[in-house]
Structures are given as structure tokens and as C-alpha cells.
Design an enzyme around this catalytic site. Structure first.
Site, PDB file in Angstrom:
ATOM      1  N   TYR A 163      36.559 -19.200  38.155  1.00 47.48           N
ATOM      2  CA  TYR A 163      35.219 -18.244  38.846  1.00 47.48           C
ATOM      3  C   TYR A 163      35.647 -18.264  40.354  1.00 47.48           C
ATOM      4  O   TYR A 163      35.602 -19.315  40.894  1.00 47.48           O
ATOM      5  CB  TYR A 163      34.231 -19.148  38.432  1.00 47.48           C
ATOM      6  N   PHE A 176      26.639 -14.212  27.425  1.00 49.34           N
ATOM      7  CA  PHE A 176      26.233 -12.797  27.364  1.00 49.34           C
ATOM      8  C   PHE A 176      24.828 -12.893  26.580  1.00 49.34           C
ATOM      9  O   PHE A 176      24.738 -12.076  25.429  1.00 49.34           O
ATOM     10  CB  PHE A 176      27.170 -11.893  26.571  1.00 49.34           C
ATOM     11  N   PRO A 177      23.823 -13.696  27.039  1.00 47.89           N
ATOM     12  CA  PRO A 177      22.773 -14.043  26.080  1.00 47.89           C
ATOM     13  C   PRO A 177      21.655 -12.822  26.123  1.00 47.89           C
ATOM     14  O   PRO A 177      20.695 -12.708  25.045  1.00 47.89           O
ATOM     15  CB  PRO A 177      22.198 -14.988  26.794  1.00 47.89           C
ATOM     16  N   LEU A 178      22.021 -11.656  26.966  1.00 56.22           N
ATOM     17  CA  LEU A 178      21.118 -10.531  26.980  1.00 56.22           C
ATOM     18  C   LEU A 178      21.989  -9.340  26.479  1.00 56.22           C
ATOM     19  O   LEU A 178      21.375  -8.285  26.564  1.00 56.22           O
ATOM     20  CB  LEU A 178      20.496 -10.291  28.258  1.00 56.22           C
ATOM     21  N   GLY A 179      23.130  -9.297  25.863  1.00 53.69           N
ATOM     22  CA  GLY A 179      23.916  -8.309  25.700  1.00 53.69           C
ATOM     23  C   GLY A 179      24.413  -7.767  27.057  1.00 53.69           C
ATOM     24  O   GLY A 179      24.237  -8.003  27.858  1.00 53.69           O
ATOM     25  N   GLY A 180      24.827  -6.426  26.598  1.00 51.36           N
ATOM     26  CA  GLY A 180      25.132  -5.447  27.683  1.00 51.36           C
ATOM     27  C   GLY A 180      26.169  -5.713  28.645  1.00 51.36           C
ATOM     28  O   GLY A 180      26.047  -5.480  30.013  1.00 51.36           O
ATOM     29  N   PRO A 196      29.853  -1.718  29.870  1.00 53.29           N
ATOM     30  CA  PRO A 196      29.213  -0.593  29.630  1.00 53.29           C
ATOM     31  C   PRO A 196      29.364  -0.005  28.322  1.00 53.29           C
ATOM     32  O   PRO A 196      30.204  -0.238  27.571  1.00 53.29           O
ATOM     33  CB  PRO A 196      29.973   0.450  30.596  1.00 53.29           C
TER      34      PRO A 196
END
Length: 313
Positions: free
Chosen positions: A71, A227-231, A234
Site C-alpha cells: 500500500y 469492496f463492501p460497497l461494490g463498484g 468501472p
């Protein structure tokens, strides 16, 4: 965590509530809403701001921080080393399976071979200035979303990788072993190694790994979705675009992102979250999601949202 140059900072006041309540991880009890430190690299040009943001998370009760040496090419681990002291008693979780490649076509490349896993652990130990990393996740490429190419020489047998991590655990350099981006079969094969957590891409709109979640619950393994909110990339669906999520947010006076995080906490018993941000207000909103109660009607409406994201795009 210990550090030779830890600043004089105060730990969170005794009795500070754990965001989201308590849950077990690697033999400890931690806050269900932790902090994913990856986004700290966005503050690369303002290191004091990065340190202050992480300190604010700790002051608000966070005691579970997720990181990796790759990171920000070590920057994030440097911030963690500076921000945290032994009085904070924070469980730091890192991962291996990739390495920084700042001069390459992408900022990182896969590093799956056993000797590369060991090198990444050593690099984490050096930048964090600690003798042992409490939890190290093996980030494989069996499932999930990735933009990193997979060369043939990076397709490595699980047993060879686990053997190296077990050796590092026996040497005291690793406290416990977790997995990331794995299939159900790989998790089952790894169970005898004493896996303590699984990090896979999972959200309200991407629930392909429901069977893995249930196995984790049955085996007492912490479920820590990323990625707990998806997206994440693109074209992939976003939790915050869902009409049922927007309706719940309006009715409860919360943000759509908070509803998506709250659903994850309700859905997975003892599941942990590691949402990341480089913004103070966003951090506070993420942690506040741990206090949201979703009634049965709202949960039913959210549960009815279909999963639309394939495990591997």
C-alpha cells in the site's frame, strides 16, 4: 505494535465503545468496524494528516487496522508505525501475495511464490518495526476482482504457500494466518492450517461467496469482506445506487453507504468490516454505521436485492 520512534500519543479513553460492538479475531476481541488503511496513500504529500486520521480512528475506538507493505510502496506502513504505540493495543493485520512495482505498468505485481511471501513478511516487519505481525493474510487470485495480470509463474499451489507461512508462524514472525480472494475449495483445503480470517470481495450487490461466508461462520473464522460497497471498478454495480438502499437511507436519515455497511454487519454474525477512507468526516460516518439498527422490513427489502456481480469479471 511497538516502534522506536512512536510519538507521545494518548490511547483511546478507557471504556470507549467499539464501533459496531465486539467480535473475535485471531484469539482477540476487536471492534467489528475497523479501518482499512489502503486509502492513507492518498495523503502521501501530507504525512501529518495521514497520521492524524489514523489517530482519530483509534480515538473513536478502532482497534483493528488492515494494511499491506504494497500500500503506497510502504508509505501506509510507515504511517501506522508512526501513529500507533504499544498503549493502543491495536491488532494490525497485513497481507502478502503482491509487491510494490512503482516503475511498472501497474503500481504492484503479484508475488505468490513462497520465497516472495517470506520477503513480503520481512518487509512488513521492517517498515512496521515490529518483531511479529499478529495476522498475515495470503492474498491469492482464486476469486474476486483484480486488475493485476496473472503470469504463469505466479500460479502457485496452495500447499507450498501455506507451508512457508506456517514456517513463519513457527518462527514467531507471524501470529496467525488468514486468506484473501479464495474459493470455497481453497478455504476447505486450508482449514487444517488454522485459518483465522477470510477477506473476499463481498457486498449487498455481490454475494457470490455466500457459501464461503457460511463455512466461516460454522468454523469460527472471521469474515472480513473487502469492496463492501461494490463498484470497485468501472462497470461493476454499486450498493449506493440501489433504490432499496436509497429508500432505507432516506427513511432512517443515514447515507446509502452507511446502510450498505450496516447490512453487512447484520447479515454476517461476528463479521468484521475494514472500510477505508482518507477523509475525516467519511471515517466518522463509516464508524457510525456500526450503531445502525435495521428493522425486519428494511432487512427484507435489502435482502431482496439480487446479486449481479460475477465472482471473476
Amino acid at each position: 505494535m511497538t516502534s522506536a520512534d512512536t510519538p507521545a500519543v494518548e490511547a483511546a479513553p478507557p471504556g470507549t465503545p467499539r464501533p459496531g460492538g465486539p467480535a473475535p479475531l485471531a484469539g482477540r476481541t476487536v471492534s467489528r468496524v475497523g479501518y482499512g488503511a489502503m486509502q492513507l496513500h492518498r495523503l502521501h504529500d501530507d504525512r501529518p494528516a495521514a497520521v492524524a486520521l489514523l489517530r482519530h480512528a483509534i480515538d473513536l475506538g478502532v482497534d483493528h487496522v488492515d494494511t499491506a507493505q504494497f500500500y503506497g510502496d510502504g508509505f501506509v506502513n510507515d504511517v501506522i508505525r508512526e501513529a500507533l504505540g504499544p498503549q493502543d493495543d491495536v491488532l494490525v493485520v497485513s497481507k502478502v501475495g503482491a509487491t510494490s512495482d512503482p516503475d511498472g505498468p501497474l503500481p504492484l505485481r503479484l508475488a505468490q511464490r513462497p520465497e516472495e511471501l517470506r520477503a513480503e513478511v520481512e518487509d512488513n516487519l521492517a517498515t512496521l518495526r515490529t518483531e511479529r505481525i499478529p495476522v498475515v493474510n495470503l492474498r491469492r487470485v482464486d476469486s474476486g476482482v483484480t486488475a493485476v495480470p496473472i503470469p504463469d509463474d505466479q500460479v502457485i499451489d496452495l500447499d507450498d504457500q501455506l507451508a512457508e507461512l506456517i514456517a513463519l508462524r513457527d518462527e514467531g514472525k507471524v501470529g496467525a494466518i488468514g486468506l484473501s480472494s479464495v474459493s470455497l475449495d481453497v478455504l476447505r483445503r486450508a482449514l487444517p492450517s488454522g485459518i483465522v480470517c477470510v477477506q473476499n470481495a463481498y457486498s449487498l450487490v455481490a454475494r457470490d461467496d455466500e457459501d464461503i461466508l457460511r463455512l466461516c461462520v460454522d468454523e469460527g473464522i472471521a469474515w472480513v469482506p473487502y469492496f463492501p460497497l461494490g463498484g470497485a471498478f468501472p462497470g461493476l454495480p454499486k450498493v449506493t445506487d440501489e433504490p432499496a438502499v436509497l429508500a432505507a437511507a432516506a427513511r432512517l436519515g443515514r447515507t446509502p453507504a452507511q446502510i450498505g455497511l450496516a447490512w453487512l454487519l447484520h447479515h454476517a454474525p461476528d463479521g468484521l468490516l475494514i472500510p477505508g477512507t482518507a477523509d475525516r468526516a467519511h471515517l466518522e460516518a463509516n464508524l457510525a454505521a456500526g450503531a445502525i439498527t435495521l428493522d425486519e422490513e428494511t432487512l427484507a427489502a435489502l435482502d431482496a436485492i439480487p446479486t449481479r456481480s460475477p465472482a471473476v469479471p
